[in-house]
Design an enzyme around this catalytic site. Structure first.
Site, PDB file in Angstrom:
ATOM      1  N   ARG A  51     -30.426  23.386  25.409  1.00 39.90           N
ATOM      2  CA  ARG A  51     -29.684  24.500  25.996  1.00 39.90           C
ATOM      3  C   ARG A  51     -30.652  25.590  26.444  1.00 39.90           C
ATOM      4  O   ARG A  51     -30.369  26.343  27.368  1.00 39.90           O
ATOM      5  CB  ARG A  51     -28.650  25.055  25.002  1.00 39.90           C
ATOM      6  CG  ARG A  51     -27.539  25.824  25.708  1.00 39.90           C
ATOM      7  CD  ARG A  51     -26.484  26.357  24.745  1.00 39.90           C
ATOM      8  NE  ARG A  51     -27.082  27.285  23.822  1.00 39.90           N
ATOM      9  CZ  ARG A  51     -26.957  27.232  22.499  1.00 39.90           C
ATOM     10  NH1 ARG A  51     -26.216  26.307  21.934  1.00 39.90           N
ATOM     11  NH2 ARG A  51     -27.567  28.111  21.738  1.00 39.90           N
ATOM     12  N   TYR A 103     -19.791  37.803  48.323  1.00 38.07           N
ATOM     13  CA  TYR A 103     -19.161  36.572  47.872  1.00 38.07           C
ATOM     14  C   TYR A 103     -17.961  36.931  46.996  1.00 38.07           C
ATOM     15  O   TYR A 103     -18.096  37.588  45.976  1.00 38.07           O
ATOM     16  CB  TYR A 103     -20.182  35.734  47.108  1.00 38.07           C
ATOM     17  CG  TYR A 103     -19.619  34.446  46.606  1.00 38.07           C
ATOM     18  CD1 TYR A 103     -19.281  33.426  47.483  1.00 38.07           C
ATOM     19  CD2 TYR A 103     -19.403  34.245  45.252  1.00 38.07           C
ATOM     20  CE1 TYR A 103     -18.741  32.247  47.024  1.00 38.07           C
ATOM     21  CE2 TYR A 103     -18.864  33.058  44.782  1.00 38.07           C
ATOM     22  CZ  TYR A 103     -18.534  32.069  45.669  1.00 38.07           C
ATOM     23  OH  TYR A 103     -17.996  30.899  45.214  1.00 38.07           O
ATOM     24  N   ASP A 176     -28.497  38.524  46.383  1.00 35.49           N
ATOM     25  CA  ASP A 176     -27.926  37.186  46.568  1.00 35.49           C
ATOM     26  C   ASP A 176     -28.421  36.717  47.934  1.00 35.49           C
ATOM     27  O   ASP A 176     -27.959  37.176  48.980  1.00 35.49           O
ATOM     28  CB  ASP A 176     -26.391  37.239  46.521  1.00 35.49           C
ATOM     29  CG  ASP A 176     -25.748  35.863  46.710  1.00 35.49           C
ATOM     30  OD1 ASP A 176     -26.427  34.947  47.202  1.00 35.49           O
ATOM     31  OD2 ASP A 176     -24.555  35.719  46.366  1.00 35.49           O
ATOM     32  N   LYS A 201     -25.705  25.381  47.550  1.00 34.09           N
ATOM     33  CA  LYS A 201     -25.640  25.469  48.999  1.00 34.09           C
ATOM     34  C   LYS A 201     -26.921  24.896  49.623  1.00 34.09           C
ATOM     35  O   LYS A 201     -27.179  23.726  49.474  1.00 34.09           O
ATOM     36  CB  LYS A 201     -25.359  26.918  49.397  1.00 34.09           C
ATOM     37  CG  LYS A 201     -24.236  27.581  48.562  1.00 34.09           C
ATOM     38  CD  LYS A 201     -22.868  26.974  48.807  1.00 34.09           C
ATOM     39  CE  LYS A 201     -21.794  27.442  47.825  1.00 34.09           C
ATOM     40  NZ  LYS A 201     -21.640  28.894  47.688  1.00 34.09           N
TER      41      LYS A 201
END
Ligand SMILES: *Cc1c(COP(=O)(O)O)cnc(C)c1O
Length: 389
Positions: A51, A103, A176, A201
């Site tokens: 993790r 977004y 971003d 993306k």
């Protein structure tokens, strides 16, 4: 090598790493969730539990970090996991500025969960430095979040100007940069502190995984908290997805360049078209923010644009219904071109006009894409009873 490698060479060979054990050119997929402790109770491998540490991440993180010119890069299970980690690393009561045009899912999370946890989130017009300056509260504002070009209007924010305003007020600037990709813009070199990508993306580019990443310019207390958020909250990427992402990264430059060239051609073709009210694309000289985009984006203006249908919402929805090559779907940055009626996705509070269609330009033949949109616009105009003029 005397000269640093061109980004194309970095991407094509994914930094040229060779697997030490097997001499393999492509890395193995490490799937272990845990690592052997040394007999004297140490963990000399530097790995304890997947993790927090996963060798499957190392190469993809290093490639993205090199392309962004960062100090360190971390992969996350999604773009949203990466973005929200930046805010979760703040403290209750901290003031943050974010754009009105951004977004939508992150804006929604900010205005519900983040404010519920005590962050003071203020949404402003980030394209205007005077507005940013007026909204900054020195000593109180901890973070300024921007997106450029920003969904779904592709508004451009001046990264360097916003970074210096944020820094004067003692705040960090996070960008971003999903739409720009590290090939077109390197926000860290323009003064940003953090860069986030929805690696879902362009970085992966094949619409077959969900992933995100954050790169930092420097190690600092906030970044240490971001690292803890990933390890403790557990928004960690699967090993197979990390391996696929690395495979996608090897062709980033080819895909992004093809999409940019095609998008520019498509934007110019439909600008002023009888059935199109407006084309929103930073590469058009008349687009607000074009001059800033030309300064902070190199080699193209990205593969994302929006068009507004001349005869309103019904015409826009009809255009999307009539396309064949352009696929009606959300998301962006894949090899296939996508079309989407954005207001239907974002719902109440969207800055998207009702007649707006968001286009993600893929890497198909440009003339095929233009022809398909032409026939869809004509068919939609006929369907809503508006003859082309
Ligand atoms: C898709 C996207 C995100 C969110 O990424 P996910 O991987 O879907 O969580 C954030 N910002 C932008 C600009 C995006 O396009």
């Amino acid at each position: 090598m005397s000269k640093p490698l061109h980004p194309d060479s970095i991407a094509a060979q994914a930094l040229g790493w060779i697997d030490e054990a097997t001499r393999a050119i492509t890395p193995p997929i490490h799937v272990s969730s845990t690592y052997l402790r040394d007999p004297d109770n140490q963990y000399r491998s530097g790995r304890v539990y997947a993790r927090a540490d996963n060798p499957a991440y190392d190469q993809a993180e290093a490639v993205i970090n090199t392309l962004e010119g960062g100090h360190q890069t971390l992969l996350f299970a999604s773009g949203m996991a990466a973005a929200t980690a930046v805010f979760q690393a703040l403290q209750p009561g901290d003031h943050v500025l974010a754009p009105k045009v951004m977004y939508w899912s992150l804006r929604n999370w900010l205005m519900t969960f983040a404010t519920g946890w005590g962050l003071q989130v203020e949404l402003i017009d980030m394209t205007d430095p005077a507005t940013v300056q007026a909204a900054l509260r020195p000593g109180k504002t901890r973070l300024v979040w921007i997106e450029t070009p920003a969904n779904p209007l592709w508004s451009i924010t001046d990264i360097a100007a916003t970074a210096s305003l944020a820094h004067e007020a003692g705040a960090l600037l996070a960008v971003d940069s999903t739409v720009a990709t590290p090939l077109l813009t390197q926000p860290l070199s323009l003064g940003a502190d953090l860069v986030m990508h929805a690696a879902t993306k362009y970085l992966n580019g094949h619409s077959d995984l969900i992933a995100g990443c954050l790169s930092t310019r420097a190690d600092n207390e906030h970044w240490q908290r971001v690292r803890k958020v990933r390890a403790q909250v557990g928004g960690t990427l699967g090993s197979f997805e990390a391996w696929l992402l690395l495979r996608g990264l090897r062709t980033l430059h080819l895909r992004v360049r093809a999409a940019c060239a095609s998008a520019q051609r498509i934007a110019e073709h439909f600008d002023g078209h009888a059935l199109v009210a407006e084309v929103l694309y930073p590469g058009l000289p008349g687009f607000p923010g074009h001059a800033i985009a030309a300064r902070q984006m190199q080699g193209g203006f990205g593969g994302m644009m929006s068009i507004r249908a001349k005869h309103g919402e019904a015409a826009a929805i009809a255009v999307a219904a009539q396309t064949q090559l352009w696929k009606r779907a959300t998301s962006l940055g894949g090899t296939e071109s996508l079309i989407e009626h954005r207001a239907s996705v974002e719902g109440a509070g969207t800055p998207a006009p009702a007649d707006l269609l968001r286009l993600s330009v893929g890497i198909e033949n440009t003339e095929d894409l233009i022809a398909d949109l032409e026939q869809a616009l004509a068919a939609a105009a006929a369907a809503v009873g508006a003859a082309p003029r």
